[in-house]
Scaffold this motif. Structure first.
Motif, short mmCIF file in Angstrom:
data_model
loop_
_atom_site.label_atom_id
_atom_site.label_comp_id
_atom_site.label_asym_id
_atom_site.label_seq_id
_atom_site.Cartn_x
_atom_site.Cartn_y
_atom_site.Cartn_z
N MET A 99 0.85 -1.18 0.00
CA MET A 99 0.00 0.00 0.00
C MET A 99 0.89 1.24 0.00
O MET A 99 1.88 1.30 0.71
CB MET A 99 -0.91 -0.03 1.23
N LYS A 100 0.51 2.20 -0.81
CA LYS A 100 1.25 3.46 -0.93
C LYS A 100 0.77 4.43 0.15
O LYS A 100 -0.42 4.46 0.50
CB LYS A 100 1.02 4.03 -2.32
N LEU A 101 1.70 5.23 0.67
CA LEU A 101 1.40 6.20 1.72
C LEU A 101 1.55 7.60 1.14
O LEU A 101 2.56 7.91 0.51
CB LEU A 101 2.36 5.99 2.88
N GLN A 102 0.54 8.45 1.39
CA GLN A 102 0.60 9.83 0.92
C GLN A 102 0.08 10.75 2.01
O GLN A 102 -0.95 10.47 2.63
CB GLN A 102 -0.24 9.99 -0.35
N PHE A 103 0.79 11.86 2.24
CA PHE A 103 0.40 12.84 3.25
C PHE A 103 -0.27 14.03 2.59
O PHE A 103 0.21 14.53 1.57
CB PHE A 103 1.63 13.35 4.00
N SER A 104 -1.35 14.51 3.19
CA SER A 104 -1.94 15.76 2.74
C SER A 104 -1.05 16.90 3.20
O SER A 104 -0.22 16.75 4.11
CB SER A 104 -3.35 15.94 3.33
N LYS A 105 -1.22 18.05 2.58
CA LYS A 105 -0.45 19.23 3.00
C LYS A 105 -0.77 19.57 4.46
O LYS A 105 0.12 19.92 5.24
CB LYS A 105 -0.77 20.41 2.09
N ALA A 106 -2.03 19.42 4.84
CA ALA A 106 -2.44 19.70 6.23
C ALA A 106 -1.72 18.77 7.20
O ALA A 106 -1.27 19.21 8.27
CB ALA A 106 -3.95 19.56 6.37
N ALA A 107 -1.60 17.48 6.86
CA ALA A 107 -0.93 16.53 7.74
C ALA A 107 0.54 16.86 7.88
O ALA A 107 1.11 16.77 8.98
CB ALA A 107 -1.13 15.10 7.23
N LEU A 108 1.19 17.23 6.79
CA LEU A 108 2.60 17.62 6.86
C LEU A 108 2.77 18.86 7.74
O LEU A 108 3.69 18.92 8.56
CB LEU A 108 3.16 17.88 5.46
N ASN A 109 1.86 19.82 7.59
CA ASN A 109 1.90 21.02 8.43
C ASN A 109 1.68 20.65 9.90
O ASN A 109 2.31 21.24 10.79
CB ASN A 109 0.86 22.03 7.99
N ASP A 110 0.81 19.67 10.14
CA ASP A 110 0.57 19.23 11.51
C ASP A 110 1.84 18.65 12.14
O ASP A 110 2.16 18.94 13.29
CB ASP A 110 -0.53 18.16 11.56
N LEU A 111 2.56 17.83 11.39
CA LEU A 111 3.81 17.24 11.90
C LEU A 111 4.81 18.33 12.26
O LEU A 111 5.44 18.28 13.32
CB LEU A 111 4.42 16.29 10.87
N VAL A 112 4.95 19.31 11.39
CA VAL A 112 5.88 20.41 11.64
C VAL A 112 5.43 21.20 12.87
O VAL A 112 6.24 21.52 13.75
CB VAL A 112 5.97 21.33 10.40
N ARG A 113 4.15 21.48 12.96
CA ARG A 113 3.61 22.25 14.09
C ARG A 113 3.80 21.53 15.42
O ARG A 113 4.25 22.12 16.41
CB ARG A 113 2.12 22.52 13.84
N LEU A 114 3.47 20.25 15.44
CA LEU A 114 3.60 19.48 16.68
C LEU A 114 5.05 19.38 17.12
O LEU A 114 5.37 19.53 18.31
CB LEU A 114 2.99 18.08 16.50
N ARG A 115 5.93 19.12 16.17
CA ARG A 115 7.36 19.01 16.51
C ARG A 115 7.89 20.35 17.03
O ARG A 115 8.63 20.38 18.01
CB ARG A 115 8.15 18.54 15.31
N ALA A 116 7.51 21.44 16.40
CA ALA A 116 7.97 22.77 16.84
C ALA A 116 7.47 23.08 18.24
O ALA A 116 8.21 23.64 19.06
CB ALA A 116 7.51 23.84 15.85
N PHE A 117 6.24 22.72 18.54
CA PHE A 117 5.68 22.97 19.86
C PHE A 117 6.47 22.23 20.94
O PHE A 117 6.84 22.80 21.97
CB PHE A 117 4.21 22.55 19.91
N ILE A 118 6.75 20.95 20.69
CA ILE A 118 7.51 20.16 21.66
C ILE A 118 8.94 20.68 21.77
O ILE A 118 9.51 20.75 22.86
CB ILE A 118 7.49 18.67 21.28
N ALA A 119 9.54 21.07 20.65
CA ALA A 119 10.93 21.51 20.61
C ALA A 119 11.16 22.78 21.42
O ALA A 119 12.28 23.01 21.89
CB ALA A 119 11.37 21.73 19.17
N GLU A 120 10.11 23.58 21.61
CA GLU A 120 10.27 24.78 22.43
C GLU A 120 10.75 24.43 23.83
O GLU A 120 11.46 25.20 24.46
CB GLU A 120 8.94 25.53 22.52
N HIS A 121 10.34 23.28 24.33
CA HIS A 121 10.68 22.87 25.69
C HIS A 121 11.74 21.78 25.73
O HIS A 121 12.51 21.70 26.67
CB HIS A 121 9.43 22.38 26.42
N ASN A 122 11.76 20.92 24.68
CA ASN A 122 12.67 19.79 24.69
C ASN A 122 12.94 19.31 23.26
O ASN A 122 12.21 18.47 22.75
CB ASN A 122 12.09 18.65 25.54
N PRO A 123 13.99 19.83 22.63
CA PRO A 123 14.29 19.46 21.24
C PRO A 123 14.52 17.95 21.05
O PRO A 123 14.12 17.39 20.03
CB PRO A 123 15.55 20.25 20.91
N THR A 124 15.14 17.32 22.02
CA THR A 124 15.38 15.87 21.91
C THR A 124 14.07 15.11 21.90
O THR A 124 13.87 14.20 21.08
CB THR A 124 16.28 15.38 23.07
#
Length: 90
Positions: A1-26
């Motif tokens: 099965m092929k996997l494809q991300f919507s633009k919104a999902a990619l933005n969500d990954l970036v947003r979630l990672r940035a939020f966590i990184a503010e307090h703990n980049p690791t």
């Protein structure tokens, strides 16, 4: 099965990672890596997520720790639609 991300999902990954990184980049790197791994595993077992009622098509949600991954199965392609933290108002 092929996997494809919507633009919104990619933005969500970036947003979630940035939020966590503010307090703990690791922790942000670790969470992002584990989340991507769980999403990749969906290609082997796409029906593992629970069905979501009220939407056309085969929409499902995978609960992974504190995160929700909403996706759609269309033929041989699995589309990742949205990703959010369970405490977010969605």
């Amino acid at each position: 099965m092929k996997l494809q991300f919507s633009k919104a999902a990619l933005n969500d990954l970036v947003r979630l990672r940035a939020f966590i990184a503010e307090h703990n980049p690791t922790a942000a790197r670790q969470v992002a890596k584990r989340l991507r791994g769980a999403i990749s595993n969906l290609t082997d077992a796409p029906k593992i997520g629970r069905p979501v009622e009220g939407f056309p098509g085969e929409i499902r949600e995978l609960i992974f720790g504190r995160y929700v991954v909403r996706y759609e199965i269309r033929g041989t392609t699995l589309y990742i639609l949205k990703i959010w933290h369970g405490k977010e108002d969605r």
